[in-house]
Each structure stands twice: as structure tokens, then as C-alpha cells.
Scaffold this motif. Structure first.
Motif, PDB file in Angstrom:
ATOM      1  N   ALA A 177       6.087  12.801  96.922  1.00  0.00           N
ATOM      2  CA  ALA A 177       5.123  13.795  96.471  1.00  0.00           C
ATOM      3  C   ALA A 177       3.783  13.131  96.193  1.00  0.00           C
ATOM      4  CB  ALA A 177       5.634  14.482  95.209  1.00  0.00           C
ATOM      5  N   MET A 178       2.733  13.958  96.095  1.00  0.00           N
ATOM      6  CA  MET A 178       1.390  13.410  95.948  1.00  0.00           C
ATOM      7  C   MET A 178       1.226  12.609  94.656  1.00  0.00           C
ATOM      8  SD  MET A 178       0.270  14.425  98.756  1.00  0.00           S
ATOM      9  CE  MET A 178      -1.479  14.116  98.783  1.00  0.00           C
ATOM     10  N   GLU A 237      -4.473  20.204 103.131  1.00  0.00           N
ATOM     11  CA  GLU A 237      -5.215  19.098 103.742  1.00  0.00           C
ATOM     12  C   GLU A 237      -6.669  19.499 103.959  1.00  0.00           C
ATOM     13  OE1 GLU A 237      -1.333  17.016 105.823  1.00  0.00           O
ATOM     14  OE2 GLU A 237      -2.596  18.331 107.022  1.00  0.00           O
ATOM     15  N   ILE A 290       5.313  23.964 110.833  1.00  0.00           N
ATOM     16  CA  ILE A 290       4.441  22.795 110.788  1.00  0.00           C
ATOM     17  C   ILE A 290       3.936  22.428 112.175  1.00  0.00           C
ATOM     18  CG2 ILE A 290       4.340  20.327 110.223  1.00  0.00           C
ATOM     19  CD1 ILE A 290       6.305  20.940 107.951  1.00  0.00           C
ATOM     20  N   VAL A 291       4.857  22.387 113.138  1.00  0.00           N
ATOM     21  CA  VAL A 291       4.509  21.856 114.454  1.00  0.00           C
ATOM     22  C   VAL A 291       4.110  22.953 115.450  1.00  0.00           C
ATOM     23  CG1 VAL A 291       5.342  20.353 116.317  1.00  0.00           C
ATOM     24  CG2 VAL A 291       6.090  19.955 113.992  1.00  0.00           C
ATOM     25  N   HIS A 296      -0.573  26.678 107.463  1.00  0.00           N
ATOM     26  CA  HIS A 296      -1.380  25.871 108.375  1.00  0.00           C
ATOM     27  C   HIS A 296      -2.629  26.622 108.823  1.00  0.00           C
ATOM     28  CE1 HIS A 296       1.769  22.956 108.178  1.00  0.00           C
ATOM     29  NE2 HIS A 296       1.079  22.135 108.955  1.00  0.00           N
ATOM     30  N   ARG A 340      -3.869  27.186 111.542  1.00  0.00           N
ATOM     31  CA  ARG A 340      -3.825  28.028 112.741  1.00  0.00           C
ATOM     32  C   ARG A 340      -3.660  29.499 112.377  1.00  0.00           C
ATOM     33  NH1 ARG A 340       1.513  25.447 112.768  1.00  0.00           N
ATOM     34  NH2 ARG A 340       0.593  23.539 113.560  1.00  0.00           N
ATOM     35  N   ASP A 359       2.020  19.226  94.742  1.00  0.00           N
ATOM     36  CA  ASP A 359       2.711  17.949  94.571  1.00  0.00           C
ATOM     37  C   ASP A 359       3.545  17.545  95.775  1.00  0.00           C
ATOM     38  OD1 ASP A 359       3.147  15.603  93.227  1.00  0.00           O
ATOM     39  OD2 ASP A 359       4.918  16.307  92.184  1.00  0.00           O
ATOM     40  N   CYS A 360       4.664  18.233  96.012  1.00  0.00           N
ATOM     41  CA  CYS A 360       5.577  17.711  97.032  1.00  0.00           C
ATOM     42  C   CYS A 360       5.037  17.910  98.447  1.00  0.00           C
ATOM     43  CB  CYS A 360       6.954  18.353  96.909  1.00  0.00           C
ATOM     44  SG  CYS A 360       7.054  20.021  97.564  1.00  0.00           S
ATOM     45  N   ARG A 361       4.265  18.970  98.621  1.00  0.00           N
ATOM     46  CA  ARG A 361       3.703  19.319  99.936  1.00  0.00           C
ATOM     47  C   ARG A 361       4.776  19.524 100.999  1.00  0.00           C
ATOM     48  NH1 ARG A 361      -2.504  17.676 100.748  1.00  0.00           N
ATOM     49  NH2 ARG A 361      -3.116  18.031  98.605  1.00  0.00           N
ATOM     50  N   LEU A 369       9.894  15.302 105.674  1.00  0.00           N
ATOM     51  CA  LEU A 369      11.206  14.834 106.074  1.00  0.00           C
ATOM     52  C   LEU A 369      12.015  15.996 106.632  1.00  0.00           C
ATOM     53  CD1 LEU A 369      13.303  12.411 105.461  1.00  0.00           C
ATOM     54  CD2 LEU A 369      14.026  13.913 103.651  1.00  0.00           C
ATOM     55  N   THR A 409       7.116  10.274 102.483  1.00  0.00           N
ATOM     56  CA  THR A 409       7.674  11.586 102.184  1.00  0.00           C
ATOM     57  C   THR A 409       7.628  11.877 100.687  1.00  0.00           C
ATOM     58  OG1 THR A 409       9.916  10.750 101.902  1.00  0.00           O
ATOM     59  CG2 THR A 409       9.272  11.362 104.134  1.00  0.00           C
ATOM     60  N   PHE A 465      -6.393  13.144 108.867  1.00  0.00           N
ATOM     61  CA  PHE A 465      -6.564  13.843 107.594  1.00  0.00           C
ATOM     62  C   PHE A 465      -5.232  14.095 106.908  1.00  0.00           C
ATOM     63  CE2 PHE A 465      -6.667  16.354 111.396  1.00  0.00           C
ATOM     64  CZ  PHE A 465      -5.493  17.085 111.242  1.00  0.00           C
ATOM     65  N   GLN A 466      -4.151  13.706 107.575  1.00  0.00           N
ATOM     66  CA  GLN A 466      -2.833  14.038 107.058  1.00  0.00           C
ATOM     67  C   GLN A 466      -2.606  13.444 105.675  1.00  0.00           C
ATOM     68  OE1 GLN A 466       0.068  13.737 109.997  1.00  0.00           O
ATOM     69  NE2 GLN A 466       1.752  14.387 108.692  1.00  0.00           N
ATOM     70  N   SER A 467      -1.995  14.219 104.791  1.00  0.00           N
ATOM     71  CA  SER A 467      -1.834  13.774 103.411  1.00  0.00           C
ATOM     72  C   SER A 467      -0.444  13.277 103.117  1.00  0.00           C
ATOM     73  CB  SER A 467      -2.147  14.922 102.462  1.00  0.00           C
ATOM     74  OG  SER A 467      -1.290  16.014 102.717  1.00  0.00           O
ATOM     75  N   LYS A 468       0.541  13.796 103.846  1.00  0.00           N
ATOM     76  CA  LYS A 468       1.901  13.325 103.589  1.00  0.00           C
ATOM     77  C   LYS A 468       2.788  13.616 104.786  1.00  0.00           C
ATOM     78  CE  LYS A 468       5.421  15.221 101.909  1.00  0.00           C
ATOM     79  NZ  LYS A 468       6.386  15.087 100.865  1.00  0.00           N
ATOM     80  N   LEU A 469       3.966  13.037 104.764  1.00  0.00           N
ATOM     81  CA  LEU A 469       4.893  13.242 105.859  1.00  0.00           C
ATOM     82  C   LEU A 469       6.050  14.111 105.387  1.00  0.00           C
ATOM     83  CD1 LEU A 469       4.797   9.616 107.178  1.00  0.00           C
ATOM     84  CD2 LEU A 469       3.760  11.621 108.230  1.00  0.00           C
ATOM     85  N   HIS A 504       0.267  13.616 112.674  1.00  0.00           N
ATOM     86  CA  HIS A 504      -0.512  14.376 113.649  1.00  0.00           C
ATOM     87  C   HIS A 504      -2.015  14.157 113.573  1.00  0.00           C
ATOM     88  CE1 HIS A 504      -1.677  17.234 110.564  1.00  0.00           C
ATOM     89  NE2 HIS A 504      -0.439  17.279 110.183  1.00  0.00           N
TER      90      HIS A 504
END
Lengths: 225, 648, 246
Positions: free
Chosen positions: B240-241, C35, B392-393, C87, C89, C57-59, B283, B238, B277-281, B274
Motif C-alpha cells: 500500500a502507499m 495516478e 485495469i488492462v 481508469h 479511459r 492506500d492499497c490502490r 497483484l 504491491t 506515472f504508475q504508483s503501484k503494482l 504500464h
């Protein structure tokens, strides 16, 4: 001018809106006078009113205040616009499509049309009435001889091209007011969750009513006189 | 045996900090201006410390990796900040907060530090309110509190779901005030790549300007690093990049010991992975567990059908649902500490009861809460989180239960510091998540913000001053000295080495491979075999990295791939140390779970006799095994017990 | 899904920029916009080309680092989110997606899609704070604050300083950003003490940097990822007026 330039952005907006609202009240007065042309059958009332406006000493002084109001509104508008262009020297290549107050995008454009109209209007009526250019007939009402302003109006509105030009110009005034009225309240800090929607609706309604009122006059005159 | 001294002040626990402050050395106002301090990082700890030190009159240089100090990752903390104010009158006290934190950390934190943390927690709230932080309030105008996992009282202050943001913006505003005054100088888009030592003391840093690519030297009388945690070693976390372990790792390689590197927290409520290619999770705030109930299907065949998309969770009857947290931990239910909740989710999923297309998710269901409180109340409490989840989902959590899964979230481990937050390198201080901190083996919710601000506002300004008191006669350091020259050369060599590989695999690809090794072997459940395997694999991956990594572009100018390569190079070493530490600690405690050490019911089982210590690792050279030092932990004020969340 | 990306490439602040087209294939609808950009950059790096520079950064939509003007809108074609929360979609297969940096004189381009927003920091440094030092403050509950005011202050304080308001505004005005900070403090008793100096200094700094004037188009409000209301601009106008006449 330099005083206006040195004002902060917020101060400029406050002056802009104060002047705008002031000019708006003038529009209301002007419209109520104009409407007498179609409400009183012989248009004597209009001539009398015009004569009163042209001779009353208070009005004579006040017209300079009004004039100053126009000048400040116009100059501030120009400064604001030029600064706004300067704030984004490189435009987006793809057209911006954010949702926004529609006519707010075109305030400078509607303003230019109104300004041109204002000059022509000035040449057609104000300067003629003052006897500075052109010729104007005379009428005598209740023993007082005065300029036949109504006659001047009827002559001009007999020309269909002029009627069309007049109506288009007034539509642009309506567009200007549609954004301008509610915007003035916002600039003056008068924003409230309860009342702002009312102000926005009332502003739009007033813009429509005023435009319709002004547009109605040449149409009635053209088709009835 | 030990080279380490935790410098805990004498006296009874409750008086230690006061005693320290009463007897510490001070720098007189006229001399403060002659002292330079470097602060790396502008999160809660770094930002608050830089502002406070600037206010005191020191000459501060502050560095951040982003374009503005306001973007530090502290901003992402959602839930809240703990304090022992006892405003709700539910029996809270400094001692109770101290006790809960030590217990939550599974008795692997230093008593004196945690007590100090609990003690200054109240000052933090006062300070933040004075700065204009808009905490949530009651109708009477007083501050509102809510409850959080691992506690029996409501002691969490919050600002909607953006507490971290608001606290950080408070620190940022204080920092901005000092920048405006001229006491703090700000350097943005800079990354610390090495520590400069002169005569054994920390005297400067080498940073890379991320825009121009130039290396810069900065000198000071003392260096404070508050660069956050190293969770990104797992690639997916979770964090940051740009969050990275570089500043800590470089300090370690210059002589600062690394404390408890294997202690990382896995947060139970994250949106499940998911795709590749996912870059981060992302929270989802832990506060969701206040009203949401966590479950999986009771029958394995139901879980299978859900995974295949043949069955919807709403179609599962109440009797066929297993509310496993409520079943296993009746007293705390869905509010057990994070490590317990995470492990329980993993246990269910590993047993085949997981949901979602991957089978690696559990449900967090608001059906009962909505039924009991109404949709409006739930919307007022969690509206923004629900909205975020839906974006997101692409599922509406008011109608379908949310899916969650644990994810790497926070590093309890970090650079070892003494009571003064000073490392084993004199003049080098570590604050916030970057130090091994006060959370022991597991951090309770809403405690990270507390620790960051405690370090930044109320601890470091005192302890750094104590160190600096005898430095007033030391002149400013010349950045052209041979030490600076040599350190910059070392950094340059690292950069050149990476660029000259010109291989065929991208940095991210290596990072993902490292992450996978870490997650599989140094993640939620660890075994001796797995850890030994991880050490070998990481070492092999590191070799491959220096043979095959592809870093395009050159070292001058902006080069994002180079930035990432430098960070991954550090992670490839840090990951190994984490595995080593986890291997050494053959007990289970807090977030560190060794399969070999558990109760018959599968709960974590500590081995207090052999492991009541902080492991502090000393760097001994590249490809040489690091040396382990042990700081024994003594509990004089708390009875050490097996954690129990089954009964209160 | 397959897309055609039209991305603004510019090597440095003074360099001449231009659009470059990049076709991209097999992007999952469930991936985020950034992404998708990562995938593109991975491909560029593999081909030995320079990756596209963009801030992020934080995404998770809170740090305010990500930007991007996507198909004519800051943060792209969705409301109340940042680019990192956008996203795929929201796009359709085969679509051409135009990506530009945010354009405003006070936000010079650093490289490609990356801009320098330190102007915002300067405005905060001019007065976006309460002048209290660490320690020596009253108990947190010593000053009761009306819940409604605390909530309004929080609404304003939610600003993430991303600059979408400036990017969206046809005048490149920063009024929403500045007014959010002015409002937050104006609504709280702690902030009232310096209210007059604060609004004057922050507005002066904003003008000085060269942001445009507000003409109440409300595009800022429409694009703000945190849905900050233009009522804050009105509040700042009031505060400014009060400061000037007092």
C-alpha cells in the motif's frame, strides 16, 4: 409524538410501512366502492354503499383507526424527512447521479401533493357527507332516505378544472405507491431473491391499476353524465 | 562472538513450545491492569496481538497509520491461509507443514520458530471460524481447502479471493470488542517516528499525528511493533502507499538488529508496469496458477512481433508456445514456489522472449482450463480477479491470455527477533512481516497470513507476558522525562532538516530514482558489481536528497509531502543496508539470487557451508558501516537438501 | 488526454470550502484516476502550491480508504469499483471532472477531499463482533455451516467500509454498511448467539451518530464497490423486528 421521535430509525420505517400498507388496503376498498358509480347505471349502489359506510357502527369506529393510520404515516414521514435532511447539512454541489428507485427521490414531494388533495377531498366529501359543511341532496332507495353522495360527485366532476386537478393528484398518488408498495415490503424485511422482483413488478402494476381505476371515474363521469 | 541469543527452548522440536508455555512467567490478573503495552500497527499481527492482550487484561494503546484499523495492508492478501488440519485427508501434518515451510524458505529459517508456526496454524483456523470469518465451505458444511504453490497437499483455507480481508476483519472485530470494553485505546492516523528507550529498555514511542502535525509521546512497559514490510523501498511494489519501513528502521537505529534485510519476495503474478506515472503494482492471486498455464513464444521473432503489436497471442500456434515452467519443472509445473517462478519469467524476458509492449511480461493462459472445465467453473473460481484484470488492462482474460510479470511483494527480512519475538532491545517486540520472520529466504503462498496471526494471537500474548512478569512493580513512565524530551527533539530535528532544504525535486522523484537503483541491482538477480554500485549510488542519492528535496508547507498541520519525505529518508538508508546484506551473502538462496552462485542449469545454488546463518546487522552510527552478527542455523530435524521442484 | 479538474478545496473542518479549477494535460488513458491525482499533486508541489489532500492506500480496491465523489457519483463513473480502480479511459478528452468529498454530517471533512469516517468504527465497536476471546474455541469443523449461508455471509462480509453507501444515499443513511455486518453474523451460527443484542446496539449507535434513515432508494447498492445487496438491509430489518418483539 415524542414516542414516535424516540423510535429507532428501523422501528420508524417498520411503522411507516405498516401504516402505508394499511392505507393501501383502504385505497383498494375505496376504489372498489367508487367504481360502482360507473358500473351500476343509476348509481344507487354507490349511494347505498356510502350510506352503509357512513352508518355502520363498526365502520364508524374503524374510521378513527384509519384516521390514526394517516396521522402516524404523515408524522413519521415528516420526522424521517427532517432527520434525513439533517444528516447532510452541506449538499453536494454537483448533482448526484447514482442509479436508484426513481420515485423514491420524490416521496416527500408526492406526499405533499397527496396531503393537499386529501384536505380538499375531505372538505369536498367527508365533511359534507357528515353534514358539517356545505349542502347535500337526499335520495330514497328501497324506502331508506340517505345522502345523495353520487349527486355530489357528479356535480364536482362536471367541472373540467376539478377533473384535471383530481387526475393530477391521483397520478401523484400513483407515483407515491410505485415506490411505496415495494418499499414497504423491504422495510418489513420481506426481501427474497425469488420473490422480490415479483413484489416490485406487482407493486408497480398495482400502483398503475389503482391510479387508472381512480382516474377512470371522473373521466367517465365527465364525458358520459 | 555473538551478542545474540535466539533463546530457543530446550527439548525435542515438537515439545519446545509446550515446554516454553509450561515454564514461562505469568502476570496475575490484578496486576495486568497496571501494565501498559503499546502496539504499533493494526494488521493481522498487531490487531490480533492488541485484541488478545486486551482480553487478557493489559492496558493496550494501539496505533495505526490509516483512518481505521480495518485498512491495514494485510487486507490485500487474496489467496488463503495455510494450516495443517489435514481435513482433505491427503496426508498433511504439522511436521509436513513445518518441513514445506523450511524447504520453501530454502533452509534459511529457524527450525524451532517454524515448527511453532505450523503447530499453532490449526488454532488460527479454529479461532477465526469462531469469530465468524466466512471461510469457503463444502456442500456438507465443512471447510473447503485448496492447493497453493510449493506444496503437494491442499492445506489452504480461503474466503473467496479476499482471505486477508476476512481474517483482518476478524481481528478488527476482536479489537473493536476490546476498544468498546475500554481495555484497548485506539489512535488512528498516527505514524511512529521513533522509539524511546529508558535505561536500555523500550519504554515508549514518538508518533506524529498526521492530521494535526503534532508530535505525541506515549509511554508503556513494553512496545510491540507490527508495522509490516518495507517493499516500498523499490517504489513500485504491491504494498500500500503508506506501507513503510520507518518504524523498523527507527528501531534499528535505536539498537534493534536488522535480520536478513536483503530477503525480499518477488511475486510472479502481478499486472505488468504500464507507464512512468504508475504508483503501484497490482497483484493477481497466486491461485491463478492452479488453472492458468504460463508461456512465452518459442520463437524470438514472434515475441518481437507481439511487442510491436503486429501479432496477437491467440494467433500463436500451440507448438510455437514455450510453457517454460512445465518444461523446466515437470513435477511442480506452474505451481513452483514464487521465487522460482519469478526468476524463470525474468530469464525468458531477459532472453528476449517477453511479451507486451515493454517485452517485460509473460502470458498466463486459461484457454486449456476453460476448455477442460468450462467458462462457468473458471468464472466461479476467479471471476473477481478476471474482472479486476479487465478493469485495469482493458482486455478480456477469458479470450486473450493475461499478461503478468514479477513484482516486489513481501519482505522476509525485518527486525531480528529471538524465539520470543523480542528484539535485541529489551521490551521491544516485533511481529508479522516487520520481523525477520519464519520464512527464511522465501515465503510460500498463504503463509504470511498464518505467520501474522500466529504471532498476534498465539505467540506474542505469551512471550510478552513472560517479559512483563517482572515489570509489575515498575510505575508508569512519565512522558516528560528527559528521555522522551530528547527523543522528541531528535524527531523534530529530522523534520526541520527536511523542510529547510527547500530544494527543487519532489519526494516522489527521489523515491522513484531509489526504486530504480534497487530494482536494477538489488532485485531478482544480483551481482557483486551491481551491489557495490548500488551502495555507492544510494549513498550519493541520499546526499542529493538532503540538498535538493522539496517539501512544501510547514510542520504544523497535515503535510503529506513531509510524511513521504520522512519515509523516503529512511528508505534511502534501508536500501543501502539491503544492498550490503545482499553483497555479503554471496550464495543464492530463495528470493536472493546471486548470479555468481548457480547450478549449470541456472538454478539457485546455496552455499550451506558458509551461509547457514541469519545475518543480523547492528547500527553503529550514521555513515559508519554496520556490524554483522551471525545467528547460526542448525537443522536437527530436517535434512538440508538442494531444493528440487523438478521431481517430487 | 487533457482535462479540466474542478476540485473542492477546504483547509479544515470548519473552514469554508470552494471549488478550484486545475487544467491538466497529457494524461494517459491507461493511468488510474488516483495516478492522475498524483500527477496533479506533483505539478502543484513543483509550483510550490499545496497538494490536494485525499485518502488512498492499497490502490487495489480492498482497503476502503479511497473515496471521492466524482461527477455526481461515489467512486466515479464506473460500477462495482473503488476510485483507485477507476481508469482514465472512462473519461473523454476535454471533459470537466468535478471532484467533491463525501458529504454527510457523520463524515466531517478533515481537509480538501479527506473525510473522517471513524463513525463506522464506532458502529462496529458497538456490536460488530462475536464475543469470543483468543483460545478456548471449538474445532473449526465442529460447527457445519450450510454452504449457501456461508456464501451469503461472505457476500455481506465483503464490505470494505469505504462509505460509498452513505455518500450515495440522498439521506446519508448507513444502513447498507450496518446491515452487511449484522447479516454476516446473523447468517452464521457463531453470530446467532448475540444476534439480538448486536442488531439493537448497532442500530442505536448508527442513529445516535446522526446517519439518515433508509428510504429504500437503493442508491447504496448501485454504488457499492463490492456490490453488497440491499437484501441485507431487509435481513437487518427482520433481525431488528425479531429482537424487538422477542
Amino acid at each position: 409524538m415524542s414516542n414516535l421521535l424516540s423510535l429507532s430509525s428501523v422501528a420508524k420505517k417498520i411503522w411507516m410501512s405498516l401504516m402505508g400498507l394499511f392505507l393501501f388496503t383502504f385505497l383498494l376498498v375505496h376504489l372498489s366502492l367508487n367504481l360502482t358509480m360507473i358500473t351500476s347505471p343509476d348509481s344507487g349502489l354507490f349511494n347505498e354503499a356510502a350510506h352503509f359506510m357512513g352508518t355502520n357502527p363498526f365502520i364508524q369506529v374503524f374510521q378513527w383507526v384509519l384516521f390514526a393510520g394517516f396521522i402516524v404515516h404523515i408524522i413519521l414521514g415528516l420526522i424521517l424527512q427532517v432527520q434525513n435532511w439533517m444528516a447532510r447539512p452541506n449538499a453536494y454541489k454537483k448533482k448526484a447521479s447514482s442509479e436508484q428507485s426513481f420515485f423514491s427521490k420524490y416521496m416527500i414531494h408526492t406526499a405533499v401533493v397527496i396531503f393537499v388533495f386529501l384536505i380538499i377531498h375531505f372538505l369536498n366529501f367527508f365533511l359534507v357527507a357528515k353534514g358539517l359543511i356545505g349542502e347535500i341532496g337526499e335520495v330514497t332507495i328501497d324506502g331508506v332516505t340517505m345522502e345523495d353522495m353520487a349527486g355530489l360527485v357528479f356535480d364536482l366532476f362536471a367541472n373540467p378544472a376539478y377533473v384535471v386537478f383530481y387526475i393530477i393528484a391521483l397520478l401523484f398518488l400513483g407515483f407515491h405507491l410505485d415506490h411505496g408498495i415495494q418499499s414497504a415490503f423491504q422495510s418489513l424485511g420481506l426481501n427474497h431473491p425469488k420473490y422480490t422482483p415479483c413484489i416490485k413488478n406487482a407493486g408497480r402494476l398495482l400502483a398503475i391499476v389503482i391510479t387508472l381505476g381512480y382516474v377512470l371515474i371522473p373521466l367517465v363521469i365527465y364525458f358520459t353524465k | 562472538m555473538t551478542k545474540i541469543d535466539s533463546k530457543i527452548p530446550e527439548g525435542p522440536l515438537a515439545e519446545k513450545w509446550t515446554n516454553y508455555k509450561n515454564h514461562q512467567n505469568l502476570v496475575n490478573p490484578a496486576n495486568k491492569i497496571k501494565i501498559d503495552i503499546i502496539v504499533v500497527g493494526t494488521g493481522l499481527a498487531g490487531g490480533a496481538a492488541a485484541a488478545s492482550l486486551g482480553e487478557m487484561g493489559f492496558n493496550v494503546k494501539v496505533f495505526c497509520i490509516q483512518d481505521s484499523p480495518r485498512r491495514a495492508h494485510s487486507i490485500a492478501a487474496q489467496g488463503g491461509i495455510n494450516a495443517a488440519k489435514n481435513y482433505p485427508n491427503d496426508g498433511d501434518s504439522v511436521y509436513r507443514l513445518f518441513y514445506d515451510t523450511v524447504k520453501g524458505g530454502d533452509y534459511r529459517a529457524r527450525e524451532a520458530n517454524v515448527y511453532r508456526l505450523a503447530e499453532v496454524s490449526n488454532n488460527i483456523i479454529d479461532q477465526c471460524v469462531a469469530q465468524g470469518v466466512p471461510f469457503a465451505r463444502e456442500y456438507g458444511g465443512t471447510l473447503d481447502n485448496r492447493s497453493f504453490g510449493g506444496a503437494l497437499v491442499s492445506r489452504t483455507f480461503y474466503a473467496r479471493g479476499q482471505t486477508g480481508q476476512q481474517l483482518l476483519l476478524g481481528a478488527y472485530s476482536a479489537l473493536s470488542k476490546e476498544i468498546n470494553k475500554g481495555s484497548v485505546e485506539l489512535f488512528t492516523r498516527r505514524e511512529m517516528l521513533d522509539l524511546v528507550k529508558i535505561d536500555g529498555k523500550a519504554r515508549g514511542i514518538i508518533v506524529r499525528n498526521l492530521v494535526t502535525g503534532k508530535l505525541e509521546r506515549h509511554s508503556a512497559h513494553a512496545v510491540l511493533v507490527a508495522s509490516g514490510g518495507y517493499g516500498n523501498v523499490f517504489f513500485l511494489s504491491t504494498n500500500a502507499m503508506t506501507s513503510n519501513g520507518g518504524a523498523a528502521w527507527r528501531s534499528y537505529k535505536r539498537g534493534a538488529f536488522f535480520g536478513n534485510p536483503s530477503f525480499v519476495q518477488i511475486h510472479p503474478t502481478c499486472i505488468p508496469v504500464h507507464g512512468d506515472f504508475q504508483s503501484k503494482l497490482t497483484l493477481m492471486s497466486e491461485s491463478l496458477r492452479n488453472d492458468g498455464r504460463i508461456w512465452v513464444p518459442k520463437k524470438k521473432e514472434d515475441a518481437g512481433k507481439i511487442q510491436k503489436g503486429e501479432l496477437r497471442p491467440t494467433e500463436i500456434a500451440e507448438d510455437d508456445r514455450d510453457y517454460y515452467l512445465e518444461r523446466r519443472y515437470p513435477a511442480f509445473g506452474n505451481l513452483v514456489p514464487r521465487d522460482v517462478a519469478s526468476r524463470a519469467a525474468k530469464e525468458r524476458c531477459d532472453a528476449g522472449f517477453g511479451v507486451g509492449t515493454t517485452g517485460l511480461a509473460v502470458y498466463l493462459d486459461f484457454k486449456h482450463a476453460i476448455g477442460r472445465l468450462g467458462k462457468n467453473v473458471i468464472e466461479a473460481r476467479y471471476g473477481n480477479l478476471f474482472q479486476m484484470y479487465e478493469k485495469i488492462v482493458d482486455e478480456n482474460p477469458y479470450e486473450t491470455p493475461m499478461m503478468i510479470y514479477p513484482a516486489i511483494h513481501y519482505a522476509m527480512g525485518g527486525i531480528w527477533v529471538d524465539y520470543e519475538l523480542q528484539t535485541t532491545v529489551p521490551g521491544l517486540f516485533f511481529g508479522g512481516e516487520a520481523n525477520f520472520s519464519d520464512h527464511g529466504a522465501n515465503r510460500l503462498g498463504a503463509s504470511a497470513l498464518m505467520q501474522g496471526l500466529s504471532d498476534g494471537y498465539f505467540v506474542l500474548p505469551y512471550t510478552m507476558q513472560n517479559y512483563l512478569a517482572d515489570q509489575i512493580t515498575v510505575p508508569r513512565y512519565d512522558i516528560n522525562s528527559k528521555e522522551f524530551e530528547q527523543t522528541e527533539k531528535d524527531v523534530q530535528e529530522r523534520i526541520d532538516k527536511l523542510i529547510s532544504v527547500k530544494g527543487d525535486e519532489t519526494v516522489d522523484s527521489f523515491h522513484k530514482r531509489l526504486g530504480l537503483i534497487m530494482w536494477d541491482n538489488v532485485g531478482m538477480a544480483r551481482t557483486k558489481e551491481g551491489l557495490e554500485k548500488a551502495i555507492k549510488e544510494i549513498s550519493a542519492l541520499r546526499k542529493e536528497f538532503y540538498q535538493r528535496v522539496k517539501v512544501p508547507g510547514d510542520k504544523s498541520g497535515m503535510n503529506v509531502e513531509l510524511e513521504k519525505a520522512l519515509r523516503v529518508a529512511d528508505f534511502l538508508e534501508l536500501g543501502e543496508l539491503m544492498a550490503r546484506d545482499a553483497l555479503n551473502r554471496s550464495e543464492s538462496c530463495g528470493g536472493h539470487f546471486r548470479e555468481e552462485s548457480k547450478t549449470p542449469e541456472g538454478e539457485a545454488l546455496r552455499d550451506d557451508e558458509n551461509f547457514t546463518y541469519v545475518s543480523a546487522w547492528e547500527f553503529k552510527g550514521n555513515d559508519v558501516e554496520p556490524e554483522l552478527h551471525k545467528e547460526p542455523l542448525t537443522y536437527e530435524n530436517i535434512e538440508v537438501k538442494q531444493r528440487n521442484y523438478k521431481t517430487a | 488526454m487533457d482535462l479540466k479538474l474542478k476540485i473542492w478545496r477546504q483547509s479544515g473542518p470548519d473552514a469554508k470550502g470552494e471549488f478550484k479549477e486545475y487544467p491538466i494535460q497529457d494524461i494517459s488513458k491507461d493511468s488510474s484516476f488516483l495516478e492522475m491525482m498524483d500527477v496533479l499533486n506533483e505539478q502543484l508541489v513543483s509550483k510550490g502550491e499545496e497538494p490536494v489532500a485525499f485518502d488512498h492506500d492499497c490502490r487495489e480496491g480492498i482497503c476502503g480508504m479511497c473515496s471521492l465523489f466524482i461527477n455526481g457519483r461515489p467512486h466515479g463513473p464506473d460500477d462495482a469499483i473503488t476510485t483507485c480502480q477507476l481508469h482514465m479511459r472512462k473519461f473523454h478528452d476535454g471533459e470537466t471532472v468535478t471532484i467533491e468529498p463525501w458529504r454527510a454530517k457523520p463524515f466531517p471533512i478533515i481537509k480538501d477531499l479527506m473525510v473522517d469516517r471513524s463513525a463506522f468504527d464506532e458502529i462496529i465497536q458497538a456490536g460488530g463482533f462475536v464475543s469470543v476471546s483468543t483460545g478456548g474455541v471449538p474445532d473449526a469443523n465442529a460447527i457445519p455451516i450450510k454452504k449457501v449461508n456461508a456464501d451469503l455471509a461472505m457476500d455481506a462480509a465483503a464490505c470494505i467500509g469505504c462509505g460509498a453507501c452513505v455518500a450515495a444515499c440522498k439521506n446519508a443513511s448507513a444502513m447498507l454498511f450496518v446491515s452487511a455486518k449484522v447479516s454476516q453474523f446473523a447468517l452464521l451460527p457463531q453470530g446467532r448467539v448475540e444476534a439480538k443484542e448486536r442488531v439493537e446496539k448497532m442500530v442505536a449507535k448508527m442513529d445516535d451518530i446522526g446517519f439518515g434513515n433508509c428510504t429504500n432508494t437503493y442508491a447504496c447498492e448501485a454504488e457499492c464497490p463490492k456490490e453488497i445487496s440491499v437484501a441485507n438491509i431487509a435481513r437487518m430489518n427482520r433481525e431488528f423486528f425479531a429482537a424487538k418483539v422477542s
